[in-house]
Scaffold this active site. Structure first.
Site, mmCIF file in Angstrom:
data_model
loop_
_atom_site.group_PDB
_atom_site.id
_atom_site.type_symbol
_atom_site.label_atom_id
_atom_site.label_comp_id
_atom_site.label_asym_id
_atom_site.label_seq_id
_atom_site.Cartn_x
_atom_site.Cartn_y
_atom_site.Cartn_z
ATOM 1 C CD GLN A 202 -2.643 -1.146 2.626
ATOM 2 O OE1 GLN A 202 -2.632 -2.161 3.306
ATOM 3 N NE2 GLN A 202 -3.285 -0.058 3.017
ATOM 4 C CG PHE A 233 -8.042 -5.584 4.439
ATOM 5 C CD1 PHE A 233 -9.133 -4.995 3.827
ATOM 6 C CD2 PHE A 233 -7.720 -6.887 4.111
ATOM 7 C CE1 PHE A 233 -9.888 -5.698 2.895
ATOM 8 C CE2 PHE A 233 -8.465 -7.598 3.174
ATOM 9 C CZ PHE A 233 -9.556 -7.005 2.572
ATOM 10 C CD GLU A 237 -0.181 2.724 6.423
ATOM 11 O OE1 GLU A 237 0.204 3.842 6.807
ATOM 12 O OE2 GLU A 237 -1.330 2.296 6.666
ATOM 13 N NE ARG A 315 -7.598 7.665 11.985
ATOM 14 C CZ ARG A 315 -8.242 8.638 11.340
ATOM 15 N NH1 ARG A 315 -9.534 8.825 11.514
ATOM 16 N NH2 ARG A 315 -7.599 9.441 10.518
ATOM 17 N NE ARG A 347 -12.301 -1.400 5.017
ATOM 18 C CZ ARG A 347 -12.965 -2.126 4.122
ATOM 19 N NH1 ARG A 347 -12.915 -3.446 4.179
ATOM 20 N NH2 ARG A 347 -13.676 -1.542 3.177
ATOM 21 C CG PHE A 349 -4.520 3.857 11.429
ATOM 22 C CD1 PHE A 349 -3.680 3.009 10.749
ATOM 23 C CD2 PHE A 349 -3.972 4.894 12.151
ATOM 24 C CE1 PHE A 349 -2.304 3.194 10.788
ATOM 25 C CE2 PHE A 349 -2.600 5.095 12.203
ATOM 26 C CZ PHE A 349 -1.758 4.236 11.519
ATOM 27 C CB ALA A 516 -5.876 7.504 6.535
ATOM 28 C CD GLU A 718 -9.305 3.882 7.520
ATOM 29 O OE1 GLU A 718 -8.438 3.333 8.206
ATOM 30 O OE2 GLU A 718 -9.329 5.109 7.290
#
Length: 755
Positions: A202, A233, A237, A315, A347, A349, A516, A718
């Site tokens: 990603q 998902f 990343e 988050r 997903r 985060f 995100a 998300e």
């Protein structure tokens, strides 16, 4: 709640047919290059211990083994950590910190030979006691970085003055990404030290950076290409970067192309998960259900290293109140260090964990006061007579929060079904039904301001065809078709005239990850800016030829016209080339008006909020704990959807993935720190029969939309994950309990119902 249309409303994901017929090429489908080698990893058999220097010589006894690579063979820095973070080894040196940690790489002519060679390596490890529980790490103050504390008012004083007080504790487990395509990379050496990496990632730019750091070379030596991923998902990343760097190191060492593909068990052992989280809270409230004060700790299990835990905790904390308002709050987020794999992006985060806090508080308060959770939630929704500003200083749209809830409640026929569920339960002793609801406000943007940027490259060719490249990656979510629609809309041509090309760091550099929920927002704007630059040049060319102002030129239905003047778009492209007008442009976009002070925990970190609501009905067998989801009704605010067909698929898929996390996906480590849920036989993901037979999804009709988003659309990747929280609340209702740890497995439901 009728789905409205947007540009290209009938269009599906660009590779849908190829996915269905097997024509879509993923990294492992690329033709084998001459001289291709295969790599396999040597993983740690213990969770914590002192590691002696490895003896890799046994691997060479396996026919076909070409190389065995340890940490001493890394020409650059043995560090795969995020920038500004403590060092994290790609191959362990001196200390093993989790079961499944990579120790070495074995390279062979075939994959079977590489795996056999890796199996011969027996590391000498002096075992140490692993720390495996969040509670132990939290109580010892063993954190990966200092705690984050979000405050407003004086929570301690407000708690002391509150008419009623409650405290609670509960756990939310982690989640395995379980993408269909596992972690994979193929590194191909070129001339003069150049390297092309085909990676299922990603974040192509991070792959480039980490590979260059490991190899000790300039980033311009590394080109990373990604056409599509078989799911990500969040699991691709940061984890994809070290996998690709291992392949790159092997290719540099052997001078031949190298492919590294992790099998399912190795993938699950060596890569991070959703952060398990421990919640401790105390709330003060009055007899009307108004929550007056809240002190809470959200302790995330970060694993052995920082990875992306900072963003996850950020988050979780900023979404801990969700769409509710509490005047006095003190919410502390910590990332605990344990001897498990480093947990990472997933997903949502951290948002899915964060929003569970107020659901637990709401249900406990409701039970104490003899109210419904819905009544308590409505009493505390942000906006209206309550303060609509979050504790960190960003305004919520209270009217929109209430609207998604009202439309979901009406569409799902809440009052009628509530009465039906109560009537059913009154006459059924063994099987109980439950009805649950949930309302969401989810912030859209990366928590790190510098990541909110994107680039794109657009070419218009002489025949009027268009080539598009941008920094986002396609992992089945429909990003490529959405961005292509944006470009097609700028030029007024069918989307079929836009050629979608593989993401490449050689074409668009320095990109943010596709994560995100920002893929369409960032890359769509960058592509629109690039396309608009070219269209302006073309309009000036036509205006000069026709003797009109450039503002009079229109691009529609493959034609360009002004008044009585008209020509085909392809004809204008041809004339521009003949007149030496450039038909190529880059586009760059950075999200405006966002800022964040991590010290004060204040600012406006999100460009906007996405709102949604859900109602779920379940059936629970009190003898076995087994349960079924009978019906789900979802309302999601997508603004003016770029592609309702794609967005609907995203909503449905995200909801089911959230359902899995909340009800059946359970990760389990034994006392020695070995993960025992290593495949579909021991780790249960939702299947087709877990999808509710009645599944209603509505895009909020006529939703207010910002003028500064792409075609006034909103993100959708998300937020719907969290709408599955309605299922957890329905299970609470069916079991007659307020506390219910996640995942709500049959065992936990039995214990909760009998408590």
């Amino acid at each position: 709640m009728v789905n409205h249309t947007g540009p290209g409303a009938a269009l599906r994901q660009d590779s849908a047919l190829k996915h269905a017929t097997g024509g879509a090429r993923f990294t492992d489908d690329l033709p084998d290059l001459p001289g291709l080698l295969h790599a396999a990893l040597v993983l740690s058999p213990v969770a914590h211990g002192r590691l002696a220097p490895l003896d890799l010589s046994p691997a060479f006894a396996v026919p076909g083994v070409v190389a065995a690579i340890g940490p001493g063979d890394i020409p650059g820095r043995n560090d795969i950590a995020q920038p500004m973070r403590p060092q994290e080894h790609m191959l362990a040196e001196g200390l093993v910190e989790y079961w499944g940690q990579p120790l070495a790489i074995v390279v062979a002519e075939t994959r079977d030979a590489a795996l056999a060679g890796a199996a011969t390596v027996q590391p000498a490890i002096d075992a140490l006691r692993p720390v495996l529980s969040v509670e132990e790490s939290l109580d010892a103050g063993s954190f990966l970085f200092p705690p984050m504390v979000m405050r407003r008012g004086n929570a301690a004083r407000a708690l002391a003055a509150a008419p009623r007080r409650l405290s609670g504790i509960f756990h939310a487990g982690g989640q395995e990404h379980f993408y269909l395509e596992g972690q994979i990379a193929m590194a191909v050496p070129g001339e003069d030290g150049d390297l092309v990496i085909h990676s299922s990632t990603q974040h192509p730019t991070e792959v480039q950076h980490v590979a260059a750091r490991i190899l000790g070379c300039d980033q311009n030596r590394i080109a990373v290409q990604v056409r599509r991923l078989g799911g990500g998902f969040g699991g691709k990343e940061s984890n994809a970067s070290w996998v690709a760097a291992c392949a790159a190191l092997a290719a540099r060492r052997t001078g031949r192309p190298v492919k590294l593909r992790l099998g399912r068990k190795q993938d699950m052992a060596a890569t991070g998960k959703r952060h398990p989280t421990l919640f401790r809270w105390e709330a003060g409230f009055d007899e009307s259900g108004r929550i007056l004060a809240l002190e809470a700790t959200l302790a995330a299990d970060g694993g052995h290293s920082v990875d992306l835990s900072g963003g996850v905790v950020f988050r979780s904390v900023t979404h801990a109140l969700n769409c509710l308002d509490v005047p006095d709050v003190a919410i502390t987020g910590v990332a605990c260090k344990t001897n498990t794999v480093s947990n990472t992006a997933f997903r949502g985060f951290g948002g899915p964990q964060g929003v569970l806090l107020m659901e637990d508080v709401t249900h406990r308060v409701a039970k104490t006061l003899g109210m419904t959770p819905e009544a308590v939630r409505e009493r505390n929704l942000a906006g209206g007579e309550n303060d609509p500003v979050t504790p960190y200083g960003q305004t919520l749209e209270g009217d929109l929060i209430r609207r998604v809830w009202a439309e979901c409640r009406d569409g799902a026929e809440w009052e009628r079904r509530r009465a039906e569920v109560d009537a059913f339960n009154a006459h059924s002793e063994v099987v109980k039904r439950g009805l649950g609801s949930f309302v969401l406000a989810f912030g859209i943007s990366f928590g790190i301001t510098s990541m909110n940027q994107a680039g794109a490259l657009v070419h218009v060719y002489e025949d009027g065809s268009i080539r598009l490249n941008h920094g986002g990656t396609e992992m089945g979510q429909g990003l490529f078709i959405k961005v292509a629609q944006v470009v097609a809309g700028v030029f007024g041509v069918p989307v079929e005239r836009v050629r979608i090309t593989a993401t490449s760091t050689a074409e668009v550099p320095n990109t943010a990850p596709t994560a995100a929920s920002t893929g369409s927002d960032l890359n769509g704007w960058a592509a629109q800016i690039a396309a608009t630059t070219i269209r302006t040049r073309m309009a000036e060319m036509a205006a000069a030829e026709w003797g009109v102002g450039p503002e009079e030129i229109r691009f529609e239905e493959e034609e360009v016209f002004a008044g009585n003047h008209r020509m085909r778009f392809s004809e204008l492209a041809h004339r521009c080339v003949q007149a030496r007008v450039s038909l190529s442009s880059t586009g760059f976009y950075r999200t405006p008006s966002i800022h964040w002070d991590p010290v004060k925990v204040k600012g406006e970190p999100f460009f906007y909020f996405s709102y949604g609501a859900a109602i779920a009905e379940v059936e629970l067998d009190l003898l076995t704990g087994e349960h079924r989801l009978l019906r789900a009704d979802l309302v999601q605010d997508c603004g003016r959807s770029l592609n309702p067909a794609v967005d609907r698929g995203q909503i449905e898929g995200a909801f089911v993935q959230g359902l899995g996390w909340l009800t059946c996906e359970e990760l389990w480590w034994d006392a020695e720190g070995r993960l025992r849920t290593l495949g579909p036989s021991t780790y249960k993901i939702p299947g087709s029969r877990d999808v509710p037979p009645v599944f209603n999804v509505w895009l909020l009709e006529g939703a207010p939309a910002r003028a500064d988003t792409v075609f006034r659309s909103k993100a959708v990747g998300e937020p719907p994950v969290m709408l599955a929280t309605a299922v957890l609340n329905a299970l609470r209702d069916a079991a007659g309990t307020e506390r219910l740890d996640v995942p709500a497995t049959p065992e936990r439901l039995l214990m909760a119902a009998r408590a």
